[in-house]
Design a protein around this motif. Structure first.
Motif, PDB file in Angstrom:
ATOM      1  N   PRO A 205       0.920  -1.167  -0.035  1.00 39.80           N
ATOM      2  CA  PRO A 205      -0.076  -0.075  -0.042  1.00 39.80           C
ATOM      3  C   PRO A 205       0.886   1.220  -0.178  1.00 39.80           C
ATOM      4  CG  PRO A 205      -0.921  -1.534   1.658  1.00 39.80           C
ATOM      5  CD  PRO A 205       0.479  -2.037   1.069  1.00 39.80           C
ATOM      6  N   ALA A 206       0.566   2.325  -0.955  1.00 35.14           N
ATOM      7  CA  ALA A 206       1.345   3.418  -0.950  1.00 35.14           C
ATOM      8  C   ALA A 206       1.151   4.435  -0.056  1.00 35.14           C
ATOM      9  CB  ALA A 206       0.928   4.380  -2.049  1.00 35.14           C
ATOM     10  N   ASP A 207       0.037   4.017   1.088  1.00 39.23           N
ATOM     11  CA  ASP A 207      -0.272   5.008   2.178  1.00 39.23           C
ATOM     12  C   ASP A 207       0.755   4.588   3.436  1.00 39.23           C
ATOM     13  OD1 ASP A 207      -1.301   2.466   2.863  1.00 39.23           O
ATOM     14  OD2 ASP A 207      -3.043   3.230   3.479  1.00 39.23           O
ATOM     15  N   MET A 208       1.395   3.671   3.138  1.00 38.62           N
ATOM     16  CA  MET A 208       2.250   3.231   4.372  1.00 38.62           C
ATOM     17  C   MET A 208       3.616   4.136   4.089  1.00 38.62           C
ATOM     18  SD  MET A 208       2.102  -1.008   4.593  1.00 38.62           S
ATOM     19  CE  MET A 208       2.743  -1.019   6.358  1.00 38.62           C
ATOM     20  N   TYR A 209       3.951   4.360   2.965  1.00 38.57           N
ATOM     21  CA  TYR A 209       5.219   5.048   2.504  1.00 38.57           C
ATOM     22  C   TYR A 209       5.137   6.518   2.833  1.00 38.57           C
ATOM     23  CZ  TYR A 209       7.020   0.726   0.127  1.00 38.57           C
ATOM     24  OH  TYR A 209       7.700  -0.195  -0.056  1.00 38.57           O
ATOM     25  N   GLU A 210       3.421   6.872   2.378  1.00 39.29           N
ATOM     26  CA  GLU A 210       3.499   8.359   2.992  1.00 39.29           C
ATOM     27  C   GLU A 210       3.351   8.662   4.313  1.00 39.29           C
ATOM     28  OE1 GLU A 210      -0.558   8.718   1.273  1.00 39.29           O
ATOM     29  OE2 GLU A 210       0.341   8.627  -0.951  1.00 39.29           O
ATOM     30  N   ALA A 211       2.769   7.484   5.221  1.00 33.26           N
ATOM     31  CA  ALA A 211       3.068   7.759   6.807  1.00 33.26           C
ATOM     32  C   ALA A 211       4.219   7.805   7.150  1.00 33.26           C
ATOM     33  CB  ALA A 211       2.006   6.468   7.318  1.00 33.26           C
ATOM     34  N   GLN A 222      12.543   3.406   5.084  1.00 30.27           N
ATOM     35  CA  GLN A 222      11.605   2.936   4.539  1.00 30.27           C
ATOM     36  C   GLN A 222      11.761   1.449   3.893  1.00 30.27           C
ATOM     37  OE1 GLN A 222       9.372   5.742   1.926  1.00 30.27           O
ATOM     38  NE2 GLN A 222      10.016   7.309   3.137  1.00 30.27           N
TER      39      GLN A 222
END
Length: 317
Positions: A205-211, A222
């Motif tokens: 999920p891309a939101d994990m990198y965003e968080a 990361q």
């Protein structure tokens, strides 16, 4: 007593009739599936299971294709373990090849997959181009081309001389370098694990990198805290598949060394030694024993991989 025994026989026959009828109905209901499976069943029993069992029997015999097999018991296996220096040499070369080629290939494949995962134009075309070596790498033509590239007057030495003024050795005929040319060829065939890595990266999920970026995590952090842990199932799959393929490598060593495994057994892969015993000296019984030793080695590695996976492979649950 006779009347009672006759009664029991009749009762057992009567009870068997419904069972036979049920089995008949199941067979009739699935007859079309069995017909479609027939080619696979013929191939499995005729080309896989049958030859495997035949080779297991031959591994306990002395057989040269010309005379009937002569049963010798475990003599072939005893010879492998105690009186065959070439077996030890081929195992050393094979294990060194596996230990070098598999990690380097997977690392390079992951690096390219991460570059593709960032999103570039023409990704489909690049993906097909980078996958092409995996389709061609095991062919005879590529092995011949590789031998020409690393010959004393090959393109590699020409490039080294033109760019750096360095006169390179004959990479193929020098035992200090010959195995590493095959390792490079294996790394060049990174397309298959790259595609699998790319598919795994797309599932993170891309939101994990965003968080993580919001929390101030660097790209390196990361990678080690998000990418690698979530990619461990894919790494595990690629590692098992590529290791098995590395143990079975044959064509490059056969072509580049011209079937000798030289120089000084530096490219004597286990499969190449097995081929020499079977089709060079016609010791089919001994070659069958060598083949089953390889089966055991690959099975032990696979079992160890699955047992150790619980400590480092992280699934969604």
């Amino acid at each position: 007593m006779a009347f009672r025994s006759d009664t029991l026989v009749e009762e057992s026959r009567a009870a068997a009739l419904p069972r036979k009828g049920a089995m008949r109905r199941i067979f009739d209901r699935n007859i079309h599936a069995y017909v479609f499976l027939l080619p696979w069943l013929i191939g499995f029993f005729g080309l896989t299971l049958g030859p495997a069992l035949a080779s297991l029997y031959l591994s306990f015999t002395n057989y040269d294709l010309l005379q009937s097999p002569d049963w010798v018991g475990a003599a072939n296996y005893v010879r492998i373990a105690t009186a065959d220096p070439k077996f030890a040499a081929s195992m050393k070369v094979t294990f060194l090849y596996v230990l070098l080629s598999v990690p380097l290939k997977l690392a390079f494949a992951l690096l390219i997959a991460m570059a593709f995962n960032r999103g570039i134009k023409g990704l489909t075309l690049y993906r097909a181009i980078f996958y092409l070596p995996s389709l061609l790498g095991s062919s005879v033509a590529i092995a011949v081309l590789w031998r020409q590239l690393f010959a004393s007057d090959g393109l590699v030495n020409m490039a080294l001389w033109q760019l750096f003024g360095y006169e390179g050795p004959s990479w193929i005929s020098n035992p200090n370098y010959s195995l590493y040319t095959l390792v490079i060829l294996s790394i060049w065939q990174f397309g298959s694990p790259m595609i699998i890595f790319l598919a795994g990266l797309r599932q993170i999920p891309a939101d994990m990198y965003e968080a993580a970026e919001i929390d101030g995590a660097s790209k390196q952090r990361q990678f080690f805290r998000i990418t690698l842990p979530l990619l461990t199932p894919v790494i595990f799959f690629n590692a098992v598949i590529q290791t098995i393929e590395a143990f079975k490598a044959f064509t490059p060593a056969f072509i580049i060394s011209e079937g000798t495994g030289g120089p000084i057994n530096s490219t004597l892969f286990y499969t190449l030694y097995l081929y020499q015993e079977a089709f060079g000296f016609f010791r089919m019984g001994y070659a069958s024993a060598l083949a089953w030793v390889l089966v055991v080695i690959i099975s032990l590695f696979t079992a160890f991989s699955f047992l150790s996976a619980r400590y480092w492979v992280h699934y969604d649950d």
